[in-house]
Design a protein around this motif. Structure first.
Motif, PDB file in Angstrom:
ATOM      1  N   MET A   1      64.440 153.578  77.821  1.00 33.35           N
ATOM      2  CA  MET A   1      63.907 154.558  76.817  1.00 33.35           C
ATOM      3  C   MET A   1      62.884 155.560  77.541  1.00 33.35           C
ATOM      4  O   MET A   1      62.009 155.021  77.944  1.00 33.35           O
ATOM      5  N   ASP A   2      63.106 156.766  77.305  1.00 32.23           N
ATOM      6  CA  ASP A   2      62.032 157.853  77.863  1.00 32.23           C
ATOM      7  C   ASP A   2      60.845 157.817  76.995  1.00 32.23           C
ATOM      8  O   ASP A   2      60.876 158.010  76.088  1.00 32.23           O
ATOM      9  N   LYS A   3      59.791 157.879  77.825  1.00 36.56           N
ATOM     10  CA  LYS A   3      58.309 157.971  77.004  1.00 36.56           C
ATOM     11  C   LYS A   3      58.058 159.469  76.570  1.00 36.56           C
ATOM     12  O   LYS A   3      58.748 160.409  77.323  1.00 36.56           O
ATOM     13  N   ILE A   4      57.325 159.543  75.429  1.00 38.35           N
ATOM     14  CA  ILE A   4      57.054 160.862  74.976  1.00 38.35           C
ATOM     15  C   ILE A   4      56.190 161.509  75.786  1.00 38.35           C
ATOM     16  O   ILE A   4      55.107 161.028  76.149  1.00 38.35           O
ATOM     17  N   LYS A   5      56.597 162.843  76.388  1.00 33.56           N
ATOM     18  CA  LYS A   5      55.483 163.866  77.048  1.00 33.56           C
ATOM     19  C   LYS A   5      54.462 164.433  76.112  1.00 33.56           C
ATOM     20  O   LYS A   5      54.635 164.768  75.090  1.00 33.56           O
ATOM     21  N   MET A   6      53.211 164.546  76.772  1.00 27.21           N
ATOM     22  CA  MET A   6      52.161 165.351  76.396  1.00 27.21           C
ATOM     23  C   MET A   6      51.924 166.582  77.337  1.00 27.21           C
ATOM     24  O   MET A   6      51.538 166.347  78.511  1.00 27.21           O
ATOM     25  N   THR A   7      51.798 167.774  76.900  1.00 25.03           N
ATOM     26  CA  THR A   7      51.285 168.970  77.763  1.00 25.03           C
ATOM     27  C   THR A   7      49.893 169.079  77.659  1.00 25.03           C
ATOM     28  O   THR A   7      49.575 169.288  79.003  1.00 25.03           O
ATOM     29  N   THR A   8      49.153 168.959  76.841  1.00 31.11           N
ATOM     30  CA  THR A   8      47.951 169.005  76.551  1.00 31.11           C
ATOM     31  C   THR A   8      47.106 167.708  76.330  1.00 31.11           C
ATOM     32  O   THR A   8      47.743 167.091  75.422  1.00 31.11           O
ATOM     33  N   PRO A   9      45.916 167.266  77.336  1.00 36.67           N
ATOM     34  CA  PRO A   9      45.274 166.325  76.803  1.00 36.67           C
ATOM     35  C   PRO A   9      44.462 166.097  75.318  1.00 36.67           C
ATOM     36  O   PRO A   9      44.214 167.122  74.827  1.00 36.67           O
ATOM     37  N   ILE A  10      44.545 165.010  74.950  1.00 32.21           N
ATOM     38  CA  ILE A  10      43.524 164.445  73.848  1.00 32.21           C
ATOM     39  C   ILE A  10      42.373 164.006  74.430  1.00 32.21           C
ATOM     40  O   ILE A  10      42.211 163.582  75.426  1.00 32.21           O
ATOM     41  N   VAL A  11      40.993 164.488  73.702  1.00 36.84           N
ATOM     42  CA  VAL A  11      39.598 163.974  74.263  1.00 36.84           C
ATOM     43  C   VAL A  11      39.635 162.683  73.765  1.00 36.84           C
ATOM     44  O   VAL A  11      39.791 162.355  72.451  1.00 36.84           O
ATOM     45  N   GLU A  12      39.656 161.512  74.323  1.00 34.16           N
ATOM     46  CA  GLU A  12      39.519 160.127  74.060  1.00 34.16           C
ATOM     47  C   GLU A  12      37.953 159.625  74.284  1.00 34.16           C
ATOM     48  O   GLU A  12      37.464 159.628  75.407  1.00 34.16           O
ATOM     49  N   MET A  13      37.464 159.208  73.180  1.00 31.43           N
ATOM     50  CA  MET A  13      35.983 158.990  72.978  1.00 31.43           C
ATOM     51  C   MET A  13      36.156 157.375  72.750  1.00 31.43           C
ATOM     52  O   MET A  13      36.286 156.920  71.701  1.00 31.43           O
ATOM     53  N   ASP A  14      35.992 156.645  73.651  1.00 26.03           N
ATOM     54  CA  ASP A  14      35.722 155.211  73.629  1.00 26.03           C
ATOM     55  C   ASP A  14      34.422 154.469  72.795  1.00 26.03           C
ATOM     56  O   ASP A  14      33.423 155.527  72.902  1.00 26.03           O
ATOM     57  N   GLY A  15      34.436 153.372  72.226  1.00 27.29           N
ATOM     58  CA  GLY A  15      33.198 153.108  71.594  1.00 27.29           C
ATOM     59  C   GLY A  15      32.668 151.675  71.782  1.00 27.29           C
ATOM     60  O   GLY A  15      32.982 151.247  73.152  1.00 27.29           O
ATOM     61  N   ASP A  16      32.260 151.018  71.067  1.00 29.74           N
ATOM     62  CA  ASP A  16      31.617 149.837  70.931  1.00 29.74           C
ATOM     63  C   ASP A  16      32.203 148.609  70.279  1.00 29.74           C
ATOM     64  O   ASP A  16      33.002 148.714  69.293  1.00 29.74           O
ATOM     65  N   GLU A  17      31.819 147.451  70.643  1.00 31.18           N
ATOM     66  CA  GLU A  17      31.982 146.166  69.920  1.00 31.18           C
ATOM     67  C   GLU A  17      33.452 145.884  69.481  1.00 31.18           C
ATOM     68  O   GLU A  17      34.237 146.105  70.507  1.00 31.18           O
ATOM     69  N   MET A  18      33.653 145.367  68.406  1.00 25.48           N
ATOM     70  CA  MET A  18      34.895 145.019  67.765  1.00 25.48           C
ATOM     71  C   MET A  18      35.984 146.037  67.900  1.00 25.48           C
ATOM     72  O   MET A  18      37.094 146.232  68.174  1.00 25.48           O
ATOM     73  N   THR A  19      35.616 147.310  67.592  1.00 24.96           N
ATOM     74  CA  THR A  19      36.396 148.601  67.456  1.00 24.96           C
ATOM     75  C   THR A  19      36.773 148.738  68.997  1.00 24.96           C
ATOM     76  O   THR A  19      37.999 149.412  69.233  1.00 24.96           O
ATOM     77  N   ARG A  20      35.911 148.532  70.022  1.00 26.63           N
ATOM     78  CA  ARG A  20      36.452 148.926  71.180  1.00 26.63           C
ATOM     79  C   ARG A  20      37.573 147.771  71.656  1.00 26.63           C
ATOM     80  O   ARG A  20      38.621 148.315  72.316  1.00 26.63           O
ATOM     81  N   ILE A  21      37.538 146.659  71.400  1.00 28.00           N
ATOM     82  CA  ILE A  21      38.668 145.610  71.507  1.00 28.00           C
ATOM     83  C   ILE A  21      39.772 146.164  70.738  1.00 28.00           C
ATOM     84  O   ILE A  21      40.904 146.170  71.415  1.00 28.00           O
ATOM     85  N   LEU A  22      39.767 146.602  69.598  1.00 30.46           N
ATOM     86  CA  LEU A  22      40.792 147.116  68.896  1.00 30.46           C
ATOM     87  C   LEU A  22      41.551 148.239  69.365  1.00 30.46           C
ATOM     88  O   LEU A  22      42.774 148.423  69.614  1.00 30.46           O
ATOM     89  N   TRP A  23      40.558 149.079  70.187  1.00 35.05           N
ATOM     90  CA  TRP A  23      40.992 150.273  70.645  1.00 35.05           C
ATOM     91  C   TRP A  23      41.883 150.066  71.804  1.00 35.05           C
ATOM     92  O   TRP A  23      42.914 150.593  71.925  1.00 35.05           O
ATOM     93  N   GLN A  24      41.723 149.098  72.718  1.00 38.84           N
ATOM     94  CA  GLN A  24      42.664 148.851  73.920  1.00 38.84           C
ATOM     95  C   GLN A  24      44.031 148.224  73.155  1.00 38.84           C
ATOM     96  O   GLN A  24      44.944 148.444  73.782  1.00 38.84           O
ATOM     97  N   MET A  25      43.743 147.346  72.116  1.00 35.45           N
ATOM     98  CA  MET A  25      44.717 146.537  71.721  1.00 35.45           C
ATOM     99  C   MET A  25      45.871 147.424  71.138  1.00 35.45           C
ATOM    100  O   MET A  25      47.145 147.464  71.158  1.00 35.45           O
TER     101      MET A  25
END
Ligand code: NAP
Ligand code: MG
Length: 398
Positions: A1-25
């Motif tokens: 399956m081909d992955k969906i392409k993106m033309t423009t970036p989204i700004v990704e703001m990583d964070g802290d603690e448990m939500t940082r763990i969820l973010w990666q998952m």
């Protein structure tokens, strides 16, 4: 399956603690297998904010102005305990406050409605979105305790030195007094953000103040909303089949309780503070609430409404199992991906966001959920999953 392409970036703001763990998952199980994810990454985790003297937060907000779409993980707002815990150089300001000051926006919060997590108000069938004005009024007020007899006046000194006075009260004994302000520019931004968001989401706007009592202060809010609506939005609203409705705040509160939901309730700062807590608790859970900051220029920053879930993180660090609800963080990602898709004419990306939201809702409605929801659901015999199992259950459906 081909992955969906993106033309423009989204700004990704990583964070802290448990939500940082969820973010990666979430990225590992729900996004990266399907999308050629194009993000400009900013690490707003407290350590890196401290290392960069908080410059990373400012950079991420400026990047949001450039790319128009951001997704933010929950972050720690440091207090004295956190300064010790992380050995911080300074008690850095709230990242949300910094970002809001740069983007000059309005925060929209809406519950994520699923069958089985029922609102306490039985006639609420659709979400109610609170749009809270985030500047001024009592949050930037000056106050005094008046010790005894004397008069209190408001004094405006113009640039040429001329004075205008208004008597507040002639005191015959001790009392209290408060002065507060707002700015026409800020109220205009607030109005535009609400009307733009209404067009985006195809929902009516309700706005209410106490203009009958506050004939200058609150009345100015009413007038600015009306002027901007008539000048720039009336035709667009007609075309979209939506309406703008103004009423008194007490009438609005009564109507909200009797309504079916499905509209944006624009609130002055204090009203929004108080009413958003009522709406979120009546709909079930802070972990089932979306939150997006919309600037008057049409920049969008999506996040979860809850914090970094510190208690769960400390359990996680001890190697214990957690059951942290990732729904609001997933919906922050889908909100950003859908908006990116809309702005870029990338229908595949927007459709993916819809499917991921549907898979999340279907998982809960099938009785598979995290512990916080299992405790309040009306679904009989729900399965309580841990943080990762829940995300994997969504991936299976997706
Ligand atoms: P919190 O992260 O909102 O969590 C408070 C409690 O609510 C949790 O202990 C948990 O209850 C429950 N909860 C919240 N989100 C949940 C989720 N997704 N799944 C399951 N349960 C959830 O608030 P906090 O722990 O008081 O604050 C931690 C940090 O978050 C603070 O440093 C604060 O500065 C920061 N914060 C950031 C933002 C933001 O970035 N937007 C907003 C608010 C707070 P149980 O413990 O009973 O399970
Ligand atoms: Mg509040």
């Amino acid at each position: 399956m081909d992955k969906i392409k993106m033309t423009t970036p989204i700004v990704e703001m990583d964070g802290d603690e448990m939500t940082r763990i969820l973010w990666q998952m979430i990225k590992d199980h729900l996004l990266l297998p399907y999308i050629d994810l194009n993000t400009e990454y900013y690490d707003l985790g407290l350590e890196f904010r401290d290392k960069t003297n908080d410059q990373v937060t400012i950079d991420s907000a400026n990047a949001t102005k450039k790319y128009k779409v951001a997704v933010k993980c929950a972050t720690i707002t440091p207090n004295a305990d956190r300064v010790k815990e992380y050995n911080l150089k300074e008690m850095w300001k709230s990242p949300n406050g910094t970002i809001r000051a740069i983007l000059d926006g309005t925060v929209f919060r809406a519950p994520i409605v699923v069958r089985g997590i029922e609102p306490c108000v039985m006639n609420w069938k659709k979400p109610i979105t609170i749009a809270r004005h985030a500047y001024g009024d009592v949050y930037k007020g000056s106050e005094m305790k008046i010790p005894g007899t004397g008069k209190v006046e408001l004094v405006y000194t113009a640039e040429d030195g001329s004075e205008t006075r208004e008597l507040v009260h002639s005191f015959n004994g001790p009392g209290i007094v408060q002065g507060m302000h707002n700015l026409n520019d800020s109220i205009e931004s607030f109005a535009r953000s609400c009307f733009n968001y209404a067009l985006d989401t195809c929902q009516d706007v309700w706005f209410a103040t106490k203009d009958t009592i506050s004939k200058k202060y609150d009345h100015t809010f009413k007038d600015i909303f009306q002027d901007i609506f008539e000048a720039d939005y009336e035709d667009k609203f007609k075309e979209a089949g939506i309406t703008y409705f103004y009423t008194l705040i007490d009438d609005a509160v009564a109507r909200v309780m009797k309504s079916e939901g499905g509209y944006i309730w624009a609130c002055k700062n204090y009203d929004g503070d108080v009413m958003s807590d009522m709406i979120s608790s009546a709909f079930g859970s802070l972990a089932m609430m979306t939150s997006v900051l919309v600037s008057p220029d049409g920049d969008y920053e999506y996040e979860a409404a809850h914090g970094t879930v510190q208690r769960h993180y400390y359990k996680h660090l001890k190697g214990e199992e957690t059951s942290t609800n990732s729904v609001a963080t997933i919906f922050a990602w889908t909100g950003a991906l859908r908006k990116r898709g809309e702005l870029d004419g990338n229908a595949e990306l927007a459709a993916f966001a819809d499917k991921l939201e549907q898979a999340t809702i279907d998982t809960i409605e099938a009785g598979e959920m995290t512990k916080d929801l299992a405790l309040i659901t009306t679904i009989p015999n729900p399965t309580s999953l841990n943080s990762e199992e829940f995300i994997k259950a969504i991936a299976k459906r997706l």
